[in-house]
Write an enzyme that holds these catalytic residues in place. Structure first.
Site, PDB file in Angstrom:
ATOM      1  N   ASN A 139      -0.122  -2.299  -0.429  1.00 27.01           N
ATOM      2  CA  ASN A 139      -0.334  -0.898  -0.069  1.00 27.01           C
ATOM      3  C   ASN A 139       0.777  -0.078  -0.727  1.00 27.01           C
ATOM      4  O   ASN A 139       1.916  -0.104  -0.274  1.00 27.01           O
ATOM      5  CB  ASN A 139      -0.279  -0.775   1.473  1.00 27.01           C
ATOM      6  CG  ASN A 139      -0.331   0.661   1.946  1.00 27.01           C
ATOM      7  OD1 ASN A 139      -0.588   1.585   1.173  1.00 27.01           O
ATOM      8  ND2 ASN A 139      -0.065   0.872   3.233  1.00 27.01           N
TER       9      ASN A 139
ATOM     10  N   LYS B   8       1.192   3.018  -0.763  1.00 29.24           N
ATOM     11  CA  LYS B   8       1.485   4.263  -0.035  1.00 29.24           C
ATOM     12  C   LYS B   8       1.567   5.429  -1.022  1.00 29.24           C
ATOM     13  O   LYS B   8       0.893   5.406  -2.050  1.00 29.24           O
ATOM     14  CB  LYS B   8       2.757   4.110   0.793  1.00 29.24           C
ATOM     15  CG  LYS B   8       2.738   2.833   1.652  1.00 29.24           C
ATOM     16  CD  LYS B   8       3.751   2.831   2.723  1.00 29.24           C
ATOM     17  CE  LYS B   8       3.755   1.493   3.413  1.00 29.24           C
ATOM     18  NZ  LYS B   8       4.562   1.449   4.605  1.00 29.24           N
TER      19      LYS B   8
ATOM     20  N   HIS C 154      -4.119   2.343   9.498  1.00 24.48           N
ATOM     21  CA  HIS C 154      -2.704   2.023   9.255  1.00 24.48           C
ATOM     22  C   HIS C 154      -1.835   2.797  10.249  1.00 24.48           C
ATOM     23  O   HIS C 154      -2.152   3.937  10.604  1.00 24.48           O
ATOM     24  CB  HIS C 154      -2.336   2.399   7.813  1.00 24.48           C
ATOM     25  CG  HIS C 154      -0.987   1.887   7.418  1.00 24.48           C
ATOM     26  ND1 HIS C 154       0.177   2.528   7.758  1.00 24.48           N
ATOM     27  CD2 HIS C 154      -0.619   0.764   6.751  1.00 24.48           C
ATOM     28  CE1 HIS C 154       1.207   1.834   7.290  1.00 24.48           C
ATOM     29  NE2 HIS C 154       0.747   0.758   6.673  1.00 24.48           N
TER      30      HIS C 154
ATOM     31  N   GLU D 265       0.808   4.391   9.935  1.00 23.86           N
ATOM     32  CA  GLU D 265       1.264   5.711   9.468  1.00 23.86           C
ATOM     33  C   GLU D 265       0.153   6.745   9.638  1.00 23.86           C
ATOM     34  O   GLU D 265       0.423   7.920   9.907  1.00 23.86           O
ATOM     35  CB  GLU D 265       1.743   5.618   8.006  1.00 23.86           C
ATOM     36  CG  GLU D 265       3.098   4.931   7.928  1.00 23.86           C
ATOM     37  CD  GLU D 265       3.375   4.198   6.626  1.00 23.86           C
ATOM     38  OE1 GLU D 265       2.693   4.446   5.627  1.00 23.86           O
ATOM     39  OE2 GLU D 265       4.287   3.345   6.633  1.00 23.86           O
TER      40      GLU D 265
ATOM     41  N   GLU E  14      -0.101  -5.631  12.126  1.00 23.24           N
ATOM     42  CA  GLU E  14       1.139  -5.045  11.620  1.00 23.24           C
ATOM     43  C   GLU E  14       1.943  -4.467  12.783  1.00 23.24           C
ATOM     44  O   GLU E  14       1.700  -3.317  13.197  1.00 23.24           O
ATOM     45  CB  GLU E  14       0.834  -3.921  10.636  1.00 23.24           C
ATOM     46  CG  GLU E  14       0.043  -4.345   9.430  1.00 23.24           C
ATOM     47  CD  GLU E  14       0.314  -3.427   8.239  1.00 23.24           C
ATOM     48  OE1 GLU E  14       0.816  -3.932   7.238  1.00 23.24           O
ATOM     49  OE2 GLU E  14       0.050  -2.229   8.333  1.00 23.24           O
TER      50      GLU E  14
ATOM     51  N   GLY F  61       8.288  -1.302   7.133  1.00 19.09           N
ATOM     52  CA  GLY F  61       9.276  -0.526   6.375  1.00 19.09           C
ATOM     53  C   GLY F  61      10.670  -0.559   6.954  1.00 19.09           C
ATOM     54  O   GLY F  61      11.530   0.228   6.573  1.00 19.09           O
TER      55      GLY F  61
ATOM     56  N   SER G 215       7.308  -5.758   6.558  1.00 19.20           N
ATOM     57  CA  SER G 215       8.488  -6.274   5.856  1.00 19.20           C
ATOM     58  C   SER G 215       8.296  -7.679   5.295  1.00 19.20           C
ATOM     59  O   SER G 215       9.218  -8.499   5.337  1.00 19.20           O
ATOM     60  CB  SER G 215       9.727  -6.198   6.763  1.00 19.20           C
ATOM     61  OG  SER G 215       9.989  -4.849   7.102  1.00 19.20           O
TER      62      SER G 215
HETATM   63  C1  PEP Z   1       2.653  -1.513   5.402  1.00 13.48           C
HETATM   64  O1  PEP Z   1       2.882  -0.334   5.204  1.00 13.48           O
HETATM   65  O2  PEP Z   1       1.485  -1.868   5.635  1.00 13.48           O
HETATM   66  C2  PEP Z   1       3.744  -2.450   5.354  1.00 13.48           C
HETATM   67  C3  PEP Z   1       3.558  -3.633   5.826  1.00 13.48           C
HETATM   68  O3  PEP Z   1       4.932  -1.988   4.812  1.00 13.48           O
HETATM   69  P1  PEP Z   1       6.260  -2.875   4.544  1.00 13.48           P
HETATM   70  O4  PEP Z   1       5.835  -4.153   3.867  1.00 13.48           O
HETATM   71  O5  PEP Z   1       7.111  -2.016   3.666  1.00 13.48           O
HETATM   72  O6  PEP Z   1       6.873  -3.145   5.880  1.00 13.48           O
END
Ligand code: PEP
Length: 253
Positions: free
Chosen positions: A9, A11, A96, A98, A168, A174, A214
């Site tokens: 992703n 973003k 997601h 966000e 997630e 992040g 992460s």
């Molecule tokens: C995400 O935004 O779906 C995500 C998992 O981000 P990150 O790997 O940066 O934690």
């Protein structure tokens, strides 16, 4: 039995030039003949058409990061499912965290988006996960259960044949703080059990459940070797071809 699925992703990163460079680097890094996993990249809307052209000779698949719930009409600034299909998208990330927090998308909106995606043959990567506060209160399973029930409301097993769920934990996205393989496995096992109850054991057995939060080159192997973790949804680490390729390679048995 279940093929691993690794999705990146991007973003709101990479303009057209960044897109061309990252895809070119990724194709060099990946020895695609040896990649057993399904690999998906989800660039921003403005890069999808170019990405699709650049991926024509590749096994890497294309996804979008979002779409609008209605099929067309007066929705200034939004992007529809048929627009995504027409530029070569096969997948779309929906729900997601966000989108849920920054753009106030609730379960009902996400449910409608999943239905619209399925109607047009776009494969949803449906994201769920608890906040840190919810984990500390001990209600992780309850939160995840509600998100699954509401997000998949009125959808049958056959509607969901191309569904991917991405677990997630919001506190891991992040932040550099990933769930331990045991913490992730515990929730993945719970989600598979829930799907088994809501649908059928057979459907639950073949459902791909990704972990996201992460995931990095150095923790991917341990996470991806858990029995109910079937892949990764990767944010930060997918913006570098070398680290994304390492995560993909970590998914090999
Ligand atoms: C995400 O935004 O779906 C995500 C998992 O981000 P990150 O790997 O940066 O934690």
């Amino acid at each position: 039995m279940r093929k691993k699925v690794i999705a990146g992703n991007w973003k709101m990163n990479n303009d057209l030039y960044g897109t061309i460079n990252l895809i070119s680097d990724l194709k060099k890094e990946l020895n695609e003949k040896n990649v057993e996993a399904d690999v998906i990249i989800c660039p921003p809307f403005t890069s999808l058409e170019t990405a699709s052209t650049l991926l024509k000779d590749s096994t890497i698949k294309l996804g979008a990061q979002n779409m609008y719930l209605e099929e067309s009409g007066a929705f200034t600034g939004e992007v529809s499912v048929s627009m995504l299909k027409s530029v070569g998208c096969e997948y779309v990330i929906l729900g997601h965290s966000e989108r849920r927090t920054i753009f106030s998308e609730g379960d009902q909106v996400i449910n409608k988006k999943i239905k619209t995606a399925i109607k047009f043959g776009l494969k949803p990567i449906f994201c769920i996960g608890e906040t840190l506060e919810e984990r500390e209160k001990g209600i992780t399973f309850k939160v995840v259960e509600t998100q699954v029930q509401n997000g998949l409301k009125d959808l049958s097993e056959s509607d969901l044949s191309n569904l991917i769920i991405a677990y997630e934990p919001v506190w891991a996205i992040g932040t550099g703080r990933n769930a331990t393989p045991q913490q992730a496995q515990e929730v993945h096992q719970f989600i598979r059990g829930l799907i088994s109850k809501l649908y059928s054991p057979n459907f639950a057995r073949q459902l791909v459940i990704q972990y996201g939060g992460s995931v990095k080159a150095d923790n991917a192997k341990e996470l991806l070797s858990q029995p109910d973790i079937d892949g990764a949804l990767v944010g930060g680490a997918c913006l570098n071809a070398d680290s994304f390729a390492k995560i993909i390679n970590a998914s090999l048995r």
